[in-house]
Design an enzyme around this catalytic site. Structure first.
Site, PDB file in Angstrom:
ATOM      1  N   HIS A 163       0.306  -0.631 -10.254  1.00 21.83           N
ATOM      2  CA  HIS A 163      -0.735  -1.272  -9.273  1.00 21.83           C
ATOM      3  C   HIS A 163      -1.226  -2.525  -9.981  1.00 21.83           C
ATOM      4  CE1 HIS A 163      -3.506  -0.538  -5.658  1.00 21.83           C
ATOM      5  NE2 HIS A 163      -3.045  -1.877  -5.638  1.00 21.83           N
ATOM      6  N   GLU A 184      -3.078   7.570  -7.132  1.00 20.12           N
ATOM      7  CA  GLU A 184      -3.093   6.737  -8.421  1.00 20.12           C
ATOM      8  C   GLU A 184      -4.060   7.229  -9.370  1.00 20.12           C
ATOM      9  OE1 GLU A 184      -3.262   2.597  -7.457  1.00 20.12           O
ATOM     10  OE2 GLU A 184      -1.410   2.671  -6.188  1.00 20.12           O
ATOM     11  N   ARG A 222       0.877  -1.116   0.012  1.00 17.16           N
ATOM     12  CA  ARG A 222       0.014   0.044  -0.015  1.00 17.16           C
ATOM     13  C   ARG A 222       0.665   1.263  -0.053  1.00 17.16           C
ATOM     14  NH1 ARG A 222      -5.337  -0.182  -1.413  1.00 17.16           N
ATOM     15  NH2 ARG A 222      -6.222  -2.135  -0.706  1.00 17.16           N
TER      16      ARG A 222
END
Length: 340
Positions: free
Chosen positions: A299, A280, A251
């Protein structure tokens, strides 16, 4: 009695995977409707009061009319959706955590929310090790040079080569389903693995200062909580041996990214690799886009065909338990343990 189900898949956890898993779990008695969400073609974001969801409240409200069970990865379970979904009783999130669901509002509305822990553990562990190797062996940089017609022999200079995993110490912060698999892979390379996880009760557990002081490689696998926010900052990075490599596929909130860029710019870190970020997509002008010796992926550490299939299977199994009146295995709001 027929139970109406909405399969709200996307372009990763496909509706055909969800429907097939539901049919295997309950060959009869289901009436399944489908709604396709735009992720990952369109990034997730905040929707109403929930995080990391597709912005499809209106479409979801329409699709949930008369629906008792919803199976989805990215649909937003907001107060507005719950207010309109009078028949909804079970909301199965095919992710490791139901961050796209307002649990308090769901509990108040009598809607049980489940999730799919461990669905992407193998994929993320494999990607983590790939990032570690890519950063240590300068694979993206050397490929880019060769693809542009440049052969750089200076990568072979002693100061430009990285350490081997064999015989090196790797520190893992967190030892859940992903961290434990990373540890197993790294031991196969001949690395010594240290773990900082005060909740796991492992024999390998060491306190964070010792782990940092001894680790040539550092990989983050802790959960995002208020306690872990920013747990690896400037002081922690400076405590690593000079020439260390840092990987974060967990994370973005765990790591101070400005401090990471500082450590790379100064040469204290040999390299770093990231799959998760504080914002993001990465905004234009971010330091991350101009910091040297940094490998990045968008990601996608958990992205594998098996992950998508696992997600569908885990959610469908919860639907099967619900239909049979059995306790739900991965219930995020346990106040609603008895539903039928």
């Amino acid at each position: 009695m027929t139970v109406r189900v909405l399969a709200a898949g996307d372009h990763f956890v496909l509706n055909r995977l969800l429907v097939a898993a539901l049919r295997r779990e309950a060959p009869t008695g289901l009436e399944v409707a489908e709604l396709t969400l735009p992720w990952p073609v369109e990034p997730f974001g905040r929707v109403g009061e929930v995080q990391e969801a597709s912005d499809v409240e209106d479409a979801l409200i329409g699709a949930l009319r008369g629906v008792e069970v919803c199976v989805t990865q990215m649909a937003p379970l907001t107060k507005r959706v719950l207010a309109a979904a009078e028949d909804l009783r079970l909301f199965c999130v095919t992710r490791g955590g139901p961050v796209n669901a307002n649990l308090a509002a769901a509990t108040e509305a009598g809607v049980a929310v489940t999730f799919a822990p461990g669905r992407n553990a193998v994929a993320t562990a494999e990607h983590t090790v790939a990032l570690l190797l890519a950063a240590t062996r300068r694979i993206p940089q050397t490929h880019a040079d060769l693809a542009s017609g440049v052969w750089r022999g200076d990568y072979y200079r002693y100061d430009n080569v990285g350490p081997e995993l064999a015989g090196s110490t790797v520190g893992l912060v967190g030892s859940g389903a992903i961290g434990s698999r990373v540890a197993a892979i790294l031991r196969g390379f001949g690395a010594e693995v240290l773990v900082h996880d005060p909740y796991a009760g492992l024999a390998e557990h060491v306190e964070l200062p010792e782990l940092l002081a001894r680790s040539r490689f550092l990989s983050l696998h802790a959960r995002a909580t208020p306690e872990t926010a920013g747990m690896i900052g400037a002081a922690e990075l400076s405590a690593l041996p000079r020439g260390a490599v840092v990987v974060n596929s967990a994370r973005g909130s765990l790591l101070d990214y400005d401090a990471l860029c500082d450590a790379l710019d100064s040469g204290h870190l040999f390299g770093a690799a990231l799959d998760v970020f504080p914002e993001e997509p990465i905004p234009p002008g971010s330091r991350l886009l101009r910091t040297p010796n940094l490998v990045m992926t968008p990601h996608l550490a958990g992205g594998s065909k098996q992950t998508a299939a696992n997600a569908a299977r885990i959610a469908a199994e919860e639907v099967g338990r619900y239909l049979r009146g059995e306790p739900l295995l991965h219930l995020a709001n346990p106040e609603l343990r008895q539903l039928r």
